[in-house]
Enzyme design. Structure first.
Site, PDB file in Angstrom:
ATOM      1  N   ALA A 181       0.850  -1.184   0.000  1.00  0.00           N
ATOM      2  CA  ALA A 181       0.000   0.000   0.000  1.00  0.00           C
ATOM      3  C   ALA A 181       0.889   1.238   0.000  1.00  0.00           C
ATOM      4  O   ALA A 181       2.011   1.202   0.517  1.00  0.00           O
ATOM      5  CB  ALA A 181      -0.875  -0.009   1.251  1.00  0.00           C
ATOM      6  N   GLY A 195       0.747  -5.250   0.540  1.00  0.00           N
ATOM      7  CA  GLY A 195      -0.316  -5.348  -0.461  1.00  0.00           C
ATOM      8  C   GLY A 195       0.189  -5.881  -1.795  1.00  0.00           C
ATOM      9  O   GLY A 195      -0.584  -6.453  -2.571  1.00  0.00           O
ATOM     10  N   GLU A 225       0.079  -9.519  -1.377  1.00  0.00           N
ATOM     11  CA  GLU A 225      -1.353  -9.885  -1.340  1.00  0.00           C
ATOM     12  C   GLU A 225      -1.967  -9.830  -2.736  1.00  0.00           C
ATOM     13  O   GLU A 225      -2.784 -10.673  -3.098  1.00  0.00           O
ATOM     14  CB  GLU A 225      -2.091  -8.949  -0.362  1.00  0.00           C
ATOM     15  CG  GLU A 225      -1.677  -9.217   1.076  1.00  0.00           C
ATOM     16  CD  GLU A 225      -2.129  -8.121   2.035  1.00  0.00           C
ATOM     17  OE1 GLU A 225      -1.802  -6.942   1.798  1.00  0.00           O
ATOM     18  OE2 GLU A 225      -2.821  -8.434   3.013  1.00  0.00           O
ATOM     19  N   GLU A 258       3.970  -5.517   7.276  1.00  0.00           N
ATOM     20  CA  GLU A 258       3.071  -4.545   7.924  1.00  0.00           C
ATOM     21  C   GLU A 258       3.338  -4.396   9.415  1.00  0.00           C
ATOM     22  O   GLU A 258       3.124  -3.334   9.997  1.00  0.00           O
ATOM     23  CB  GLU A 258       1.605  -4.950   7.710  1.00  0.00           C
ATOM     24  CG  GLU A 258       1.104  -4.779   6.281  1.00  0.00           C
ATOM     25  CD  GLU A 258       1.311  -5.997   5.394  1.00  0.00           C
ATOM     26  OE1 GLU A 258       2.132  -6.868   5.746  1.00  0.00           O
ATOM     27  OE2 GLU A 258       0.649  -6.076   4.353  1.00  0.00           O
TER      28      GLU A 258
HETATM   29  N1  CAA Z   1       4.563   3.360  -0.041  1.00  0.00           N
HETATM   30  C1  CAA Z   1       4.994   4.585  -0.445  1.00  0.00           C
HETATM   31  N2  CAA Z   1       6.239   4.800  -0.921  1.00  0.00           N
HETATM   32  C2  CAA Z   1       7.070   3.759  -0.985  1.00  0.00           C
HETATM   33  C3  CAA Z   1       6.682   2.455  -0.584  1.00  0.00           C
HETATM   34  C4  CAA Z   1       5.354   2.284  -0.097  1.00  0.00           C
HETATM   35  N3  CAA Z   1       4.881   1.083   0.264  1.00  0.00           N
HETATM   36  N4  CAA Z   1       7.730   1.607  -0.754  1.00  0.00           N
HETATM   37  C5  CAA Z   1       8.738   2.369  -1.242  1.00  0.00           C
HETATM   38  N5  CAA Z   1       8.342   3.651  -1.396  1.00  0.00           N
HETATM   39  C6  CAA Z   1       9.124   4.778  -1.900  1.00  0.00           C
HETATM   40  C7  CAA Z   1      10.166   5.233  -0.898  1.00  0.00           C
HETATM   41  O1  CAA Z   1       9.595   6.089   0.069  1.00  0.00           O
HETATM   42  C8  CAA Z   1      11.161   5.913  -1.802  1.00  0.00           C
HETATM   43  O2  CAA Z   1      10.663   7.185  -2.143  1.00  0.00           O
HETATM   44  P1  CAA Z   1      11.661   8.478  -2.077  1.00  0.00           P
HETATM   45  O3  CAA Z   1      12.676   8.185  -3.149  1.00  0.00           O
HETATM   46  O4  CAA Z   1      10.766   9.617  -2.384  1.00  0.00           O
HETATM   47  O5  CAA Z   1      12.242   8.475  -0.718  1.00  0.00           O
HETATM   48  C9  CAA Z   1      11.117   5.064  -3.078  1.00  0.00           C
HETATM   49  O6  CAA Z   1       9.878   4.352  -3.023  1.00  0.00           O
HETATM   50  C10 CAA Z   1      12.245   4.041  -3.151  1.00  0.00           C
HETATM   51  O7  CAA Z   1      12.215   3.286  -1.951  1.00  0.00           O
HETATM   52  P2  CAA Z   1      13.491   3.107  -0.981  1.00  0.00           P
HETATM   53  O8  CAA Z   1      14.413   4.282  -1.121  1.00  0.00           O
HETATM   54  O9  CAA Z   1      12.985   2.802   0.376  1.00  0.00           O
HETATM   55  O10 CAA Z   1      14.169   1.854  -1.678  1.00  0.00           O
HETATM   56  P3  CAA Z   1      15.052   0.741  -0.966  1.00  0.00           P
HETATM   57  O11 CAA Z   1      15.581  -0.094  -2.078  1.00  0.00           O
HETATM   58  O12 CAA Z   1      16.005   1.348  -0.016  1.00  0.00           O
HETATM   59  O13 CAA Z   1      14.014  -0.126  -0.088  1.00  0.00           O
HETATM   60  C11 CAA Z   1      11.986  -1.353   0.284  1.00  0.00           C
HETATM   61  C12 CAA Z   1      13.016  -0.848  -0.740  1.00  0.00           C
HETATM   62  C13 CAA Z   1      12.640  -2.403   1.198  1.00  0.00           C
HETATM   63  C14 CAA Z   1      10.854  -2.017  -0.490  1.00  0.00           C
HETATM   64  C15 CAA Z   1      11.462  -0.169   1.145  1.00  0.00           C
HETATM   65  O14 CAA Z   1      11.086   0.887   0.257  1.00  0.00           O
HETATM   66  C16 CAA Z   1      10.280  -0.507   1.990  1.00  0.00           C
HETATM   67  O15 CAA Z   1      10.452  -1.094   3.031  1.00  0.00           O
HETATM   68  N6  CAA Z   1       9.065  -0.125   1.551  1.00  0.00           N
HETATM   69  C17 CAA Z   1       7.859  -0.335   2.322  1.00  0.00           C
HETATM   70  C18 CAA Z   1       7.387  -1.779   2.248  1.00  0.00           C
HETATM   71  C19 CAA Z   1       6.180  -1.982   3.131  1.00  0.00           C
HETATM   72  O16 CAA Z   1       6.212  -1.781   4.314  1.00  0.00           O
HETATM   73  N7  CAA Z   1       5.069  -2.429   2.514  1.00  0.00           N
HETATM   74  C20 CAA Z   1       3.844  -2.705   3.221  1.00  0.00           C
HETATM   75  C21 CAA Z   1       2.937  -1.520   3.156  1.00  0.00           C
HETATM   76  S1  CAA Z   1       1.473  -1.738   4.173  1.00  0.00           S
HETATM   77  C22 CAA Z   1       0.394  -2.642   3.235  1.00  0.00           C
HETATM   78  O17 CAA Z   1       0.692  -3.038   2.122  1.00  0.00           O
HETATM   79  C23 CAA Z   1      -0.951  -2.918   3.886  1.00  0.00           C
HETATM   80  C24 CAA Z   1      -1.814  -3.855   3.170  1.00  0.00           C
HETATM   81  O18 CAA Z   1      -1.961  -4.975   3.580  1.00  0.00           O
HETATM   82  C25 CAA Z   1      -2.618  -3.439   2.007  1.00  0.00           C
END
Ligand code: CAA
Length: 257
Positions: A64, A108, A111, A131
């Site tokens: 998400a 997500g 998922e 999450e």
């Molecule tokens: N939402 C919004 N922005 C996101 C994102 C997300 N889920 N995942 C990555 N991004 C963005 C980052 O903020 C970053 O943006 P900026 O360049 O503006 O800072 C860009 O994408 C690149 O990401 P990273 O710099 O973090 O890249 P990385 O290679 O260092 O790390 C990653 C990659 C491990 C995937 C890390 O981005 C991360 O942990 N992302 C979040 C993953 C997460 O927690 N997902 C679950 C979301 S909750 C959900 O999905 C609920 C549900 O059940 C529906």
């Protein structure tokens, strides 16, 4: 503004690509709406017999959109946004969908892959339900679909730690059906989709519906559905074609009738 979802038709298959590379294909309301629209259109199109759902090399989808959706979210805003109806609409698509995962399929994103009928992975793929690190739990089916896929104990380990699973492990635990080389993953996924697209489409639809029912119903109800779908297929032209082709030692051509 570039489209957040790009559809490419290569009949009899189509590829639907999530296109928000700057945020690793994070799923906001707009992407989910576009996905529902594009997938529904393809599902209604007889010329398309299998769909590949994908992202890019770096990410299938990183979950998400945390920044857009979660920062100011409250239970009431989440309830009103009602993302569940979008997830349900994707779940109800009956044309077989192959999730082709390269890079991250997290939260997500994982998922979304699990809603599809088959998951295939590039060797770079990483799956996970992180999450818990945000103080929440999976909210688009992860606690149910992951558990039914990998079992209670492994699901809890993954959901409680947020640990990421690489492609080989994803295959070993039954999440990914195949792991493809990084150089050819999308072509390989499309080749799989073309193989499925050559099969009789009515049988393919009923097969995925029956397999889904193995998750959603009792064994008796699932067997009942299977039995009726099996009998029903004996009324199709494609059944005649398949059996005739076998008897006469030729390749079958299925029409979806
Ligand atoms: N939402 C919004 N922005 C996101 C994102 C997300 N889920 N995942 C990555 N991004 C963005 C980052 O903020 C970053 O943006 P900026 O360049 O503006 O800072 C860009 O994408 C690149 O990401 P990273 O710099 O973090 O890249 P990385 O290679 O260092 O790390 C990653 C990659 C491990 C995937 C890390 O981005 C991360 O942990 N992302 C979040 C993953 C997460 O927690 N997902 C679950 C979301 S909750 C959900 O999905 C609920 C549900 O059940 C529906």
């Amino acid at each position: 503004m570039p489209n957040t979802v790009i559809t490419t038709r290569e009949e009899p298959i189509a590829t639907v690509q999530i296109n928000r590379p700057d945020v690793l294909n994070a799923l906001n309301e707009e992407v989910l709406d576009e996905l529902v629209k594009e997938l529904t259109k393809l599902d209604d199109d007889d010329a398309i017999r299998c769909i590949v759902l994908t992202g890019n090399e770096r990410a299938f989808a990183a979950g998400a959109d945390i920044k857009e959706t979660f920062v100011t979210a409250t239970p009431v805003s989440m309830l009103k946004q009602d993302l569940t109806t979008r997830w349900e609409a994707i779940r109800r698509i009956r044309t077989p969908i192959v999730a082709a995962v390269s890079g991250y399929a997290l939260g997500g994103g994982c998922e979304l892959a699990m809603i599809c009928d088959i998951i295939v992975a590039s060797e770079t793929a990483q799956f996970g339900q992180p999450e818990i690190n945000l103080g929440i739990i999976p909210g688009a089916g992860g606690t149910q679909r992951l558990t039914r896929t990998v079992g209670k104990y492994r699901a809890n380990e993954l959901i409680l730690t947020g640990r990421r699973v690489k492609a080989d492990e994803a295959k070993a635990i039954g999440l990914a059906a195949q792991v493809y080389p990084a150089a050819s993953w999308l072509d390989d996924a499309k080749a799989l989709a073309r193989t499925i697209a050559e099969k009789p489409p009515v049988a393919a639809r009923l097969a995925t519906e029956a397999v889904d029912l193995a998750w959603n119903s009792t064994l008796d109800a699932g067997l009942e559905f299977e039995r009726k779908a099996f009998y029903l297929l004996f009324a199709t032209e494609d059944k005649k074609e398949g059996v005739d082709a076998f008897v006469n030692k030729r390749k079958a051509t299925f029409k979806g009738k």
